[in-house]
Design an enzyme around this catalytic site. Structure first.
Site, PDB file in Angstrom:
ATOM      1  N   HIS A 267       0.580  -1.053   0.155  1.00 48.39           N
ATOM      2  CA  HIS A 267       0.233  -0.161  -0.089  1.00 48.39           C
ATOM      3  C   HIS A 267       0.920   0.660   0.007  1.00 48.39           C
ATOM      4  O   HIS A 267       1.479   1.523  -0.742  1.00 48.39           O
ATOM      5  CB  HIS A 267      -1.007  -0.379   1.069  1.00 48.39           C
ATOM      6  N   HIS A 306      -2.068  -1.457 -10.123  1.00 48.82           N
ATOM      7  CA  HIS A 306      -3.448  -1.139  -8.843  1.00 48.82           C
ATOM      8  C   HIS A 306      -4.432  -2.279  -8.755  1.00 48.82           C
ATOM      9  O   HIS A 306      -5.073  -2.514 -10.191  1.00 48.82           O
ATOM     10  CB  HIS A 306      -3.761  -0.035  -9.149  1.00 48.82           C
ATOM     11  N   ASP A 362       2.610   5.537  -6.744  1.00 50.06           N
ATOM     12  CA  ASP A 362       4.187   5.827  -6.165  1.00 50.06           C
ATOM     13  C   ASP A 362       4.809   5.304  -6.826  1.00 50.06           C
ATOM     14  O   ASP A 362       6.381   5.752  -5.834  1.00 50.06           O
ATOM     15  CB  ASP A 362       4.092   4.497  -4.651  1.00 50.06           C
TER      16      ASP A 362
HETATM   17  N1  ACO Z   1       4.801  -6.154 -10.420  1.00 46.81           N
HETATM   18  C1  ACO Z   1       4.847  -7.924 -11.295  1.00 46.81           C
HETATM   19  N2  ACO Z   1       3.847  -8.248 -11.164  1.00 46.81           N
HETATM   20  C2  ACO Z   1       2.765  -7.732 -10.547  1.00 46.81           C
HETATM   21  C3  ACO Z   1       2.736  -6.856  -9.641  1.00 46.81           C
HETATM   22  C4  ACO Z   1       3.973  -5.966  -9.815  1.00 46.81           C
HETATM   23  N3  ACO Z   1       3.780  -4.776  -9.469  1.00 46.81           N
HETATM   24  N4  ACO Z   1       1.557  -6.205  -9.813  1.00 46.81           N
HETATM   25  C5  ACO Z   1       0.889  -7.445  -9.838  1.00 46.81           C
HETATM   26  N5  ACO Z   1       1.413  -8.423 -10.271  1.00 46.81           N
HETATM   27  C6  ACO Z   1       1.027  -9.810 -11.194  1.00 46.81           C
HETATM   28  C7  ACO Z   1       1.094 -10.578 -10.150  1.00 46.81           C
HETATM   29  O1  ACO Z   1       2.053 -11.659  -9.686  1.00 46.81           O
HETATM   30  C8  ACO Z   1      -0.895 -11.797 -10.791  1.00 46.81           C
HETATM   31  O2  ACO Z   1      -0.055 -12.509 -11.899  1.00 46.81           O
HETATM   32  P1  ACO Z   1      -1.104 -13.311 -11.918  1.00 46.81           P
HETATM   33  O3  ACO Z   1      -2.177 -13.601 -12.280  1.00 46.81           O
HETATM   34  O4  ACO Z   1       0.548 -13.921 -13.067  1.00 46.81           O
HETATM   35  O5  ACO Z   1      -0.626 -14.512  -9.937  1.00 46.81           O
HETATM   36  C9  ACO Z   1      -1.216 -10.330 -11.450  1.00 46.81           C
HETATM   37  O6  ACO Z   1      -0.605  -9.722 -11.619  1.00 46.81           O
HETATM   38  C10 ACO Z   1      -2.231  -9.247 -11.253  1.00 46.81           C
HETATM   39  O7  ACO Z   1      -2.152  -9.353  -9.691  1.00 46.81           O
HETATM   40  P2  ACO Z   1      -3.611  -9.901  -8.175  1.00 46.81           P
HETATM   41  O8  ACO Z   1      -1.701  -9.410  -7.090  1.00 46.81           O
HETATM   42  O9  ACO Z   1      -3.156 -10.655  -7.388  1.00 46.81           O
HETATM   43  O10 ACO Z   1      -3.359  -7.953  -7.855  1.00 46.81           O
HETATM   44  P3  ACO Z   1      -4.233  -7.251  -6.604  1.00 46.81           P
HETATM   45  O11 ACO Z   1      -5.578  -6.292  -7.294  1.00 46.81           O
HETATM   46  O12 ACO Z   1      -4.901  -8.191  -5.707  1.00 46.81           O
HETATM   47  O13 ACO Z   1      -2.342  -6.512  -6.412  1.00 46.81           O
HETATM   48  C11 ACO Z   1      -1.144  -4.223  -5.415  1.00 46.81           C
HETATM   49  C12 ACO Z   1      -2.889  -4.731  -6.519  1.00 46.81           C
HETATM   50  C13 ACO Z   1      -1.389  -4.651  -4.458  1.00 46.81           C
HETATM   51  C14 ACO Z   1      -1.086  -2.892  -5.792  1.00 46.81           C
HETATM   52  C15 ACO Z   1      -0.294  -5.048  -7.173  1.00 46.81           C
HETATM   53  O14 ACO Z   1      -0.298  -4.538  -8.581  1.00 46.81           O
HETATM   54  C16 ACO Z   1       1.251  -5.538  -5.484  1.00 46.81           C
HETATM   55  O15 ACO Z   1       2.020  -5.533  -5.047  1.00 46.81           O
HETATM   56  N6  ACO Z   1       1.924  -3.931  -6.670  1.00 46.81           N
HETATM   57  C17 ACO Z   1       2.959  -3.632  -6.361  1.00 46.81           C
HETATM   58  C18 ACO Z   1       3.498  -2.899  -5.463  1.00 46.81           C
HETATM   59  C19 ACO Z   1       2.969  -1.467  -5.285  1.00 46.81           C
HETATM   60  O16 ACO Z   1       3.317  -0.759  -5.474  1.00 46.81           O
HETATM   61  N7  ACO Z   1       2.297  -1.067  -4.019  1.00 46.81           N
HETATM   62  C20 ACO Z   1       0.772   0.347  -4.602  1.00 46.81           C
HETATM   63  C21 ACO Z   1      -0.191   0.370  -4.672  1.00 46.81           C
HETATM   64  S1  ACO Z   1      -0.657   2.115  -4.616  1.00 46.81           S
HETATM   65  C22 ACO Z   1      -1.262   2.254  -3.548  1.00 46.81           C
HETATM   66  O17 ACO Z   1      -1.370   1.158  -2.475  1.00 46.81           O
HETATM   67  C23 ACO Z   1      -0.818   3.623  -2.556  1.00 46.81           C
END
Ligand code: ACO
Length: 436
Positions: A267, A306, A362
């Site tokens: 987050h 996201h 971010d």
């Molecule tokens: N890098 C690489 N792969 C990713 C990323 C990433 N940043 N984010 C998601 N994926 C992949 C997952 O591994 C998943 O792949 P799969 O289908 O092969 O298993 C797919 O994309 C879907 O991702 P989920 O994790 O299911 O998506 P979710 O909606 O649950 O998560 C989140 C969203 C937590 C923001 C995620 O994208 C993440 O961890 N990003 C990195 C951390 C980040 O930047 N957070 C800030 C968010 S903005 C905020 O809170 C202000």
């Protein structure tokens, strides 16, 4: 005509009409679908709220597919371009933009709540020199609850309003003091002649000069970043704010709980992680290898992806523009080149395209903050200051919503059935590892 769904229960061969409310099923209506009078009824099962609305809200609108973000109906781009942060805070909390007289009074009120009690200063002094600023921030905001015990009267609108003003006024002071503490510098008192972000900069960076002069471009950049971070509907920390507040916990401890949720790397903690990642990559030519490593399942590209935005985070575009303004004052942060290369390669790559992964707010904010002189550990605190407004707007709306009750999800129990408790000498070890 009332819209509805017809559900056929194949267990009992019965049909049930379930009304739709604004295109959604009220999952309490599913409870009427039972196999018999002793059956609990059908529940919704939705870990991580992937498809469950937990409330109705009139504060923030997001269309993730189109990359739209609006506060109270106003486009985020227009607010960032034409308003001040406190003007936007007023909008989020009270539903309308203020007139100039209303804004003057609002700014005056917030300005007069920026001081913190001397005992709270002493509380901050108790942290170790290397305490993480976010840990200090969370604890100190919670500690305000002990200074203002009347805050527990959460159903009294006047008491609520006073705590809202106190929190918005005091969070920059607490944030600045956590920063000064980590540097071993004396705390700087707020200056009532300065605007919200200029005063924050004064408390962060004033040394021995009699009057701190904030660079207007940097103060405005901070104001824009605060506007972008002010609210984001039902995200992880807003959900915690509503959930903690639903037990009528006071707003100080509830904001502390929300800030704790914000601190996680998935987050608000992501902005700090982005900088660590850029440091680890080190140079532009190492970007392709880093991306390959991510695609092979080693970690995530921080600042990418996201839950809601599947097109582009509109805030990221404004942050990028703001970065250019800031770099004109501070000089270009060399990390920007690595970030731009990461974005370029990722946006062309099938892995990221297929999963609709784009830079989020971010991705670039940390690069600006670092150029302004902040250490990465401060980044999430810089997120928490403006988001306090969003948390409070969500909290107030929740308390005024007659449909809301204490938040208490159901579970599907998958553990053992009732069993005999064996005396200790007759038990055989059945736990393979306590850490897996
Ligand atoms: N890098 C690489 N792969 C990713 C990323 C990433 N940043 N984010 C998601 N994926 C992949 C997952 O591994 C998943 O792949 P799969 O289908 O092969 O298993 C797919 O994309 C879907 O991702 P989920 O994790 O299911 O998506 P979710 O909606 O649950 O998560 C989140 C969203 C937590 C923001 C995620 O994208 C993440 O961890 N990003 C990195 C951390 C980040 O930047 N957070 C800030 C968010 S903005 C905020 O809170 C202000």
């Amino acid at each position: 005509m009332q819209e509805s769904l017809t559900i056929t229960d194949n267990r009992t061969n019965t049909r049930h009409e379930v009304p739709l409310y604004k295109g959604s099923v009220r999952t309490m209506d599913l409870r009427k679908i039972q196999t018999g009078p002793d059956d609990f009824g059908v529940m919704g099962y939705d870990p991580a709220f992937m498809n469950t609305a937990s409330c109705q809200s009139a504060i923030t609108f997001i269309d993730g597919e189109k990359g739209i973000l609006r506060y109270r109906g106003y486009e985020i781009e227009h607010l960032a371009e034409r308003c001040s942060f406190l003007e936007v805070a007023y909008l989020l909390l009270f539903g309308e933009l203020p007139t100039s007289a209303e804004l003057k009074e609002w700014v005056n009120t917030i300005t007069h709540h920026t001081m913190i009690h001397e005992t709270t200063k002493k509380f901050l002094e108790g942290f170790r020199y290397d305490a993480h600023p976010m840990g200090m921030f969370i604890s100190t905001v919670a500690a305000l609850s002990t200074v203002y015990p009347e805050a527990r009267k959460v159903q009294d609108p006047a008491v609520r309003h006073l705590q809202i003003c106190r929190l918005i006024g005091k969070v920059p002071t607490i944030a600045a003091y956590t920063y000064r503490h980590s540097l071993g510098f004396p705390y700087v008192y707020p200056d009532n002649e300065l605007a919200y972000t200029a005063n924050f900069m004064n408390m962060l960076w004033k040394m021995v000069e009699p009057k701190y002069q904030a660079n207007p471009i940097l103060a405005r950049a901070l104001d824009i970043l605060f506007i972008l971070h002010a609210d984001h509907e039902q995200n992880c920390s807003a959900n915690v704010m509503r959930s903690a507040g639903s037990s009528y916990a006071d707003p100080f401890v509830s904001v502390a709980a929300a800030a704790a949720a914000l601190s996680g790397p998935l987050h608000g903690g992501a902005n700090e992680e982005v900088l660590k990642m850029l440091d680890e990559i080190g140079s532009k030519d190492r970007v392709p290898a880093y991306i390959e490593q991510i695609k092979a399942g080693h970690g995530k590209l921080m600042g990418f992806g996201h839950r809601v935005y599947k097109n582009y985070d509109p805030r990221a575009r404004i942050v990028k523009w703001t970065a250019n303004q800031v770099f004109q004052v501070t000089g270009r942060n060399p990390k920007l080149d690595i970030a731009l290369e990461l974005e370029r390669i990722a946006l062309e790559d099938d892995y990221f395209i297929k999963r609709k992964l784009y830079p989020n707010v971010d991705f670039y904010s940390g690069i600006i903050y670092q150029a302004m002189g902040f250490k990465p550990e401060m980044f999430t605190v810089l997120f928490a200051i403006p988001r306090t407004v969003g948390w409070l707007a969500q909290w107030q709306e929740m308390l005024q919503d007659p449909e809301q009750k204490i938040a208490r999800p159901r579970q599907i129990y998958v553990g053992k059935e009732a069993r005999e408790l064996m005396p200790i000498e007759k038990r055989a070890s059945r736990v393979a590892s306590l850490t897996e």
